[in-house]
Motif scaffolding. Structure first.
Motif, mmCIF file in Angstrom:
data_model
loop_
_atom_site.group_PDB
_atom_site.id
_atom_site.type_symbol
_atom_site.label_atom_id
_atom_site.label_comp_id
_atom_site.label_asym_id
_atom_site.label_seq_id
_atom_site.Cartn_x
_atom_site.Cartn_y
_atom_site.Cartn_z
ATOM 1 N N GLN A 1 55.610 29.284 10.367
ATOM 2 C CA GLN A 1 54.213 28.928 10.611
ATOM 3 C C GLN A 1 53.821 27.785 9.680
ATOM 4 O OE1 GLN A 1 52.596 30.349 13.034
ATOM 5 N NE2 GLN A 1 50.565 29.423 12.768
ATOM 6 N N VAL A 2 53.130 26.790 10.225
ATOM 7 C CA VAL A 2 52.652 25.635 9.457
ATOM 8 C C VAL A 2 51.146 25.537 9.631
ATOM 9 C CG1 VAL A 2 52.726 23.139 9.193
ATOM 10 C CG2 VAL A 2 54.836 24.398 9.696
ATOM 11 N N GLN A 3 50.445 25.410 8.525
ATOM 12 C CA GLN A 3 49.003 25.185 8.570
ATOM 13 C C GLN A 3 48.722 23.721 8.261
ATOM 14 O OE1 GLN A 3 50.168 27.985 6.518
ATOM 15 N NE2 GLN A 3 50.099 29.047 8.475
ATOM 16 N N LEU A 4 47.794 23.149 9.013
ATOM 17 C CA LEU A 4 47.415 21.745 8.842
ATOM 18 C C LEU A 4 45.913 21.670 8.624
ATOM 19 C CD1 LEU A 4 49.468 20.336 11.852
ATOM 20 C CD2 LEU A 4 50.134 20.268 9.449
ATOM 21 N N VAL A 5 45.506 20.962 7.594
ATOM 22 C CA VAL A 5 44.091 20.818 7.291
ATOM 23 C C VAL A 5 43.758 19.338 7.165
ATOM 24 C CG1 VAL A 5 42.225 21.356 5.698
ATOM 25 C CG2 VAL A 5 44.033 23.041 6.109
ATOM 26 N N GLU A 6 42.896 18.856 8.062
ATOM 27 C CA GLU A 6 42.483 17.460 8.035
ATOM 28 C C GLU A 6 41.242 17.291 7.172
ATOM 29 O OE1 GLU A 6 43.570 18.309 12.467
ATOM 30 O OE2 GLU A 6 42.461 19.275 10.844
ATOM 31 N N SER A 7 41.101 16.115 6.623
ATOM 32 C CA SER A 7 39.894 15.750 5.888
ATOM 33 C C SER A 7 39.722 14.240 5.967
ATOM 34 C CB SER A 7 39.969 16.217 4.436
ATOM 35 O OG SER A 7 41.067 15.620 3.775
ATOM 36 N N GLY A 8 38.540 13.790 5.607
ATOM 37 C CA GLY A 8 38.307 12.353 5.538
ATOM 38 C C GLY A 8 37.494 11.771 6.666
ATOM 39 N N GLY A 9 37.172 12.585 7.656
ATOM 40 C CA GLY A 9 36.340 12.078 8.733
ATOM 41 C C GLY A 9 34.913 11.848 8.264
ATOM 42 N N GLY A 10 34.129 11.238 9.129
ATOM 43 C CA GLY A 10 32.732 10.975 8.771
ATOM 44 C C GLY A 10 32.182 9.825 9.572
ATOM 45 N N LEU A 11 31.146 9.232 9.028
ATOM 46 C CA LEU A 11 30.453 8.133 9.693
ATOM 47 C C LEU A 11 30.873 6.805 9.083
ATOM 48 C CD1 LEU A 11 28.219 7.157 11.661
ATOM 49 C CD2 LEU A 11 26.600 7.468 9.757
ATOM 50 N N ALA A 12 31.157 5.844 9.935
ATOM 51 C CA ALA A 12 31.492 4.500 9.481
ATOM 52 C C ALA A 12 30.794 3.490 10.373
ATOM 53 C CB ALA A 12 33.002 4.267 9.510
ATOM 54 N N GLN A 13 30.565 2.326 9.835
ATOM 55 C CA GLN A 13 29.985 1.251 10.635
ATOM 56 C C GLN A 13 31.088 0.506 11.384
ATOM 57 O OE1 GLN A 13 27.720 -1.206 7.906
ATOM 58 N NE2 GLN A 13 25.906 0.065 8.160
ATOM 59 N N PRO A 14 30.761 -0.117 12.482
ATOM 60 C CA PRO A 14 31.760 -0.959 13.159
ATOM 61 C C PRO A 14 32.340 -1.985 12.191
ATOM 62 C CG PRO A 14 29.844 -0.663 14.553
ATOM 63 C CD PRO A 14 29.491 -0.066 13.216
ATOM 64 N N GLY A 15 33.655 -2.102 12.206
ATOM 65 C CA GLY A 15 34.327 -2.980 11.263
ATOM 66 C C GLY A 15 34.691 -2.311 9.960
ATOM 67 N N GLY A 16 34.212 -1.104 9.766
ATOM 68 C CA GLY A 16 34.481 -0.377 8.534
ATOM 69 C C GLY A 16 35.804 0.363 8.567
ATOM 70 N N SER A 17 36.017 1.167 7.532
ATOM 71 C CA SER A 17 37.283 1.881 7.372
ATOM 72 C C SER A 17 37.052 3.335 7.001
ATOM 73 C CB SER A 17 38.126 1.222 6.265
ATOM 74 O OG SER A 17 38.446 -0.109 6.579
ATOM 75 N N LEU A 18 37.988 4.154 7.399
ATOM 76 C CA LEU A 18 38.071 5.543 6.967
ATOM 77 C C LEU A 18 39.533 5.898 6.765
ATOM 78 C CD1 LEU A 18 35.560 7.410 9.344
ATOM 79 C CD2 LEU A 18 35.290 7.068 6.883
ATOM 80 N N ARG A 19 39.781 6.859 5.900
ATOM 81 C CA ARG A 19 41.148 7.327 5.691
ATOM 82 C C ARG A 19 41.184 8.831 5.902
ATOM 83 N NH1 ARG A 19 44.748 7.957 0.222
ATOM 84 N NH2 ARG A 19 46.780 7.323 1.068
ATOM 85 N N LEU A 20 41.948 9.243 6.894
ATOM 86 C CA LEU A 20 42.113 10.660 7.167
ATOM 87 C C LEU A 20 43.335 11.186 6.420
ATOM 88 C CD1 LEU A 20 41.485 10.783 11.023
ATOM 89 C CD2 LEU A 20 39.825 10.808 9.153
ATOM 90 N N SER A 21 43.222 12.414 5.965
ATOM 91 C CA SER A 21 44.350 13.089 5.307
ATOM 92 C C SER A 21 44.679 14.360 6.061
ATOM 93 C CB SER A 21 44.002 13.439 3.858
ATOM 94 O OG SER A 21 43.726 12.289 3.102
ATOM 95 N N CYS A 22 45.922 14.738 5.988
ATOM 96 C CA CYS A 22 46.389 15.973 6.627
ATOM 97 C C CYS A 22 47.303 16.688 5.641
ATOM 98 C CB CYS A 22 47.136 15.671 7.916
ATOM 99 S SG CYS A 22 47.946 17.107 8.667
ATOM 100 N N ALA A 23 46.827 17.798 5.112
ATOM 101 C CA ALA A 23 47.612 18.582 4.160
ATOM 102 C C ALA A 23 48.313 19.706 4.903
ATOM 103 C CB ALA A 23 46.707 19.148 3.077
ATOM 104 N N ALA A 24 49.616 19.763 4.742
ATOM 105 C CA ALA A 24 50.414 20.770 5.426
ATOM 106 C C ALA A 24 50.875 21.841 4.452
ATOM 107 C CB ALA A 24 51.616 20.120 6.089
ATOM 108 N N SER A 25 50.968 23.062 4.950
ATOM 109 C CA SER A 25 51.467 24.159 4.126
ATOM 110 C C SER A 25 52.131 25.189 5.017
ATOM 111 C CB SER A 25 50.340 24.806 3.316
ATOM 112 O OG SER A 25 49.373 25.362 4.177
ATOM 113 N N GLY A 26 52.973 25.999 4.405
ATOM 114 C CA GLY A 26 53.658 27.031 5.163
ATOM 115 C C GLY A 26 54.828 27.576 4.368
#
Length: 130
Positions: A1-26
């Motif tokens: 079994q593998v658990q995945l947890v995403e983070s880093g989403g949110g609101l950005a303006q057009p042309g902006g940037s975001l960085r999503l992370s995915c932490a895995a465990s098991g």
């Protein structure tokens, strides 16, 4: 079994940037060997494979819609994957999911076969708006 947890989403303006992370465990996770994929789904649209990475050969696939703007990477020592999203557009609005599979080791095939992917995170929402 593998658990995945995403983070880093949110609101950005057009042309902006975001960085999503995915932490895995098991209990028997071998992160370096597992294939990782980022998918997204917007309301009323089909689920789309954004970027997928093979654990076997390190190849990374990008959908045409994000090529040149998004970069996927992995920190195998920390069991974490990332999706750097630059030059964001309103079309990038969606819930983004991190996925993992020990068997789908062709990156492009993984991004096209979401129904076969074994492990999914809960998703993180990305909103791009002025």
């Amino acid at each position: 079994q593998v658990q995945l947890v995403e983070s880093g989403g949110g609101l950005a303006q057009p042309g902006g940037s975001l960085r999503l992370s995915c932490a895995a465990s098991g209990p028997r996770l071998d992160f370096e060997k597992i294939a990782i994929g980022w998918f997204r789904q917007a309301p009323g649209k089909e689920r789309e494979g954004v970027s997928c990475s093979s654990g076997r050969d390190g190849k990374i696939f990008y959908a045409d819609s994000v090529k040149g703007r998004f970069t996927m990477s992995r920190d195998n020592a920390k069991d974490t994957a990332f999706l750097q999203m630059n030059s964001l557009k309103p079309d990038d609005n969606a819930v983004y999911y991190c996925t993992a599979d020990p068997l789908l080791q062709n990156a492009q095939a993984m991004c096209g076969q979401s129904s076969r992917i074994r492990y999914w995170g809960q998703g993180t929402e990305v909103s791009v708006s002025a």
